[in-house]
Design a protein around this motif. Sequence first.
Motif, mmCIF file in Angstrom:
data_model
loop_
_atom_site.group_PDB
_atom_site.id
_atom_site.type_symbol
_atom_site.label_atom_id
_atom_site.label_comp_id
_atom_site.label_asym_id
_atom_site.label_seq_id
_atom_site.Cartn_x
_atom_site.Cartn_y
_atom_site.Cartn_z
ATOM 1 N N GLN A 121 103.994 -75.040 -2.720
ATOM 2 C CA GLN A 121 105.147 -75.010 -3.617
ATOM 3 C C GLN A 121 104.770 -75.518 -5.000
ATOM 4 O O GLN A 121 105.286 -75.034 -6.016
ATOM 5 C CB GLN A 121 106.283 -75.852 -3.032
ATOM 6 C CG GLN A 121 107.631 -75.590 -3.681
ATOM 7 C CD GLN A 121 108.761 -76.236 -2.920
ATOM 8 O OE1 GLN A 121 108.569 -77.186 -2.168
ATOM 9 N NE2 GLN A 121 109.970 -75.732 -3.117
ATOM 10 N N LEU A 168 103.331 -72.677 -6.894
ATOM 11 C CA LEU A 168 104.392 -71.821 -7.428
ATOM 12 C C LEU A 168 105.000 -72.432 -8.683
ATOM 13 O O LEU A 168 105.317 -71.723 -9.654
ATOM 14 C CB LEU A 168 105.470 -71.597 -6.374
ATOM 15 C CG LEU A 168 105.066 -70.795 -5.130
ATOM 16 C CD1 LEU A 168 106.241 -70.685 -4.167
ATOM 17 C CD2 LEU A 168 104.560 -69.418 -5.515
ATOM 18 N N LEU A 214 101.347 -69.034 1.532
ATOM 19 C CA LEU A 214 101.628 -68.052 0.484
ATOM 20 C C LEU A 214 101.046 -66.676 0.814
ATOM 21 O O LEU A 214 101.474 -65.666 0.248
ATOM 22 C CB LEU A 214 101.061 -68.544 -0.855
ATOM 23 C CG LEU A 214 101.769 -69.752 -1.475
ATOM 24 C CD1 LEU A 214 101.005 -70.245 -2.691
ATOM 25 C CD2 LEU A 214 103.200 -69.386 -1.852
ATOM 26 N N LEU A 232 108.289 -67.164 -3.227
ATOM 27 C CA LEU A 232 108.047 -66.874 -4.641
ATOM 28 C C LEU A 232 109.353 -66.548 -5.362
ATOM 29 O O LEU A 232 109.637 -67.076 -6.447
ATOM 30 C CB LEU A 232 107.062 -65.716 -4.767
ATOM 31 C CG LEU A 232 106.750 -65.244 -6.196
ATOM 32 C CD1 LEU A 232 106.096 -66.359 -6.990
ATOM 33 C CD2 LEU A 232 105.863 -64.005 -6.156
ATOM 34 N N GLN A 286 111.593 -69.764 -5.563
ATOM 35 C CA GLN A 286 111.092 -70.796 -6.458
ATOM 36 C C GLN A 286 111.206 -70.364 -7.920
ATOM 37 O O GLN A 286 111.618 -71.142 -8.773
ATOM 38 C CB GLN A 286 109.639 -71.125 -6.111
ATOM 39 C CG GLN A 286 109.120 -72.415 -6.742
ATOM 40 C CD GLN A 286 109.760 -73.644 -6.128
ATOM 41 O OE1 GLN A 286 110.346 -73.582 -5.061
ATOM 42 N NE2 GLN A 286 109.658 -74.765 -6.824
#
Length: 736
Positions: free
Chosen positions: A519, A522, A589, A599, A602
């Motif tokens: 995360q 991202l 991911l 994706l 976020q």
Amino acid sequence: MRVALVSPYSWTYPGGVTRHVEALAGELGRRGHEVRVFAPWDPPDGRARLAHRGVLPQRVAPPPWLVPLGRTVGWSFNGAVSNVVLHPSGILALREALRAYAPDVVHLHEPVVPNLGWDTLTDWPGPLVGTFHTYGTSRLTHGVAALGGSRRWMRRLDVRIAVSEAARWTGRRFHGGEYRVIPNGVALPAGGVPPPRPRVPGDVLRVVCVGPRVARKGLPVLERAFEALAAEVPAALELVGADGPVTEAERAAALARADVLVAPSLGGESFGMVRTEAFAAGLPVVASGIAGYRDVVRHRVEGLLVAPGEPVALGEALRELALDPALTARLAARAAARAEVYAWPRVAAQVEEAYADALATRAAASFPRGPRRWPVPIPPLEPAPSPRARLARGARRGAPLLAVTAVAAAGALALRHGHAAAVAGALARSSPAWVLVALTLMAASMLLRAGAWRALLAAAVPDARIGLAATFRATAVGVLLSAALPARLGEPARGLLVARRLGRPRDRLPAVLGTLVAQTLLNLLALAGLGAAVLATAGPWADPGRVLVAVAAVPAGVALAVTAAPVLLRCLPALRGPAERAREGLWALRDRRHGAQALAAQLGAWVLQWLACWALLQGVGLGDRAAAPAAAGVLLAVNVTAVVPLTPANVGVFQAACVAVLVAYGVAEGPALAYGVVLQGVEVAVAVVLGVPAVVREGVGWRELRAGALREAPVHLGPRVTAAGPHPAGGASPAG
């Protein structure tokens, strides 16, 4: 004799003091006294759960000799949660009930705890006896009580009792006066203390630990120690009352099944009633060598004492008992003999003597009686910390103070340069409607962040299910802790919250942390996009571009370090396993479906935050001078500077980043500073509004989360030895 026992703690959230009062009432009743217990009472409803950090009270019927005094509120003190009356109705109820009962003596338990004891000391005209149950070393807490008049009120006690030398030390050190030591009692079995269960080398060592999962009880230390123990000898561990209250019968049954009781508390204990209950069950005790326990358990007489917070020492002590059944039997026999010292008939007789002395004192004296005895500056009971530990503690305490001082000085300097009026004017002209829009957008962005994390968890830990509500609460707790503390402590905190829901935290935490790393990647991608958007609109060498060119390069460097970290950690043999599991979370991911969901969610969260920053520009009247690119620049700058936070919520640095960006867009320093204040106010408000209910719902605080981290480091016991070494606790000498 008519006796009134007053407890400040909720009867339906039972603890050591409540159990003491209940047993004392029963024993005094058997000895012919008329006894009433006056204590708060919380019904099992949603209001009680909200007031006690998400914990419901026990569903029990009040005994006929109990006088309920209303609801309580749970608050943290001395490493645990105290449930006490705060509303005046409870005080008034106690006054009325005492006058109606007209006891010969009022026995206050924990008279220093607000508010029932304080009021009774000032209001009740009859004989007063006070029992002090607590051991504590906090000068701040006791100093605040002294400022409120506690020392003056304590002089109205005719007799002061302490349950141990540790509790007596606390009373003399902070409240003055003289104390007689009368310990907590224990009920002995009708047929006598049972003999220890025969064991031979190779038998399973049955270990039991009784107590709630609060920070000071040290359960993570025990769990780490037991893991290492079970790798070497046959052993079984039973935790009683760790995740909820248990009955007397359940506790007694657990002790009857065990070979040894373990008490790994880290401090703050004045006696330890479960230790004497273990004696009555014929069990030896392995306990931390803290002040309150050294009064009860003598090293190598009734048990073994180890240094607190040391899982290796605890594991080695348990291993010694597992490999030496004869030693276990000797300690058990001495523990059974020691139980007679704490038998309730003997303890109740000493309490009766205290009542008689209180009646005689009241008949012969008036208030205030005798010379004032001030607190005594006696040396501490615990060993002094090492110079290195004192230096580290001073650094931990001084760094936040230094940072706050620097922020205050910088703020004063900014206002001194003529920005005070501009900041005040901009704040006064800000639009509440736009601020509300920004609050809503920020809250919605947190929901999307939680959704992105849930998608990553689904890819990294496919065999475990966790809902959006759980990840949202963990995210809210993480944001709250990051906003309240001068470090990025919210990230590991939210990882621990989720890991404990997925099974064994030590096994799950590396993969969960890997999802946090994913995360973070991202987030870095979003930051790079923000930087590109700013540079595309302003040009790399325009005024805004020059401010942000260096800032935009930071995410790339951080992303490279984050990506390479699992590979580097694999080079260390001790961390190779956790690094592999962390890589599973990082590679979430690569999952097409869940990766795409993460994706989208976020990046959507970043879009909402961008819109929130833009809405606040409109709200403070800067929309005509700074538009969407400026909002993107502000969002980029405050997030990059948050990588190394210096103060809680990065106060000061946050505003400086806003000023640096907005000035480059032609905004004056005063309105830019006002914008930084409002923007951070919105972020902190969202963190508090969403984070506090999440903390209550989860039923944990940062202390518990920090203690939970102790489970994660591996523990390896030292070589086996047969000769007893020196006492590791540093305070009690071996005997017997």
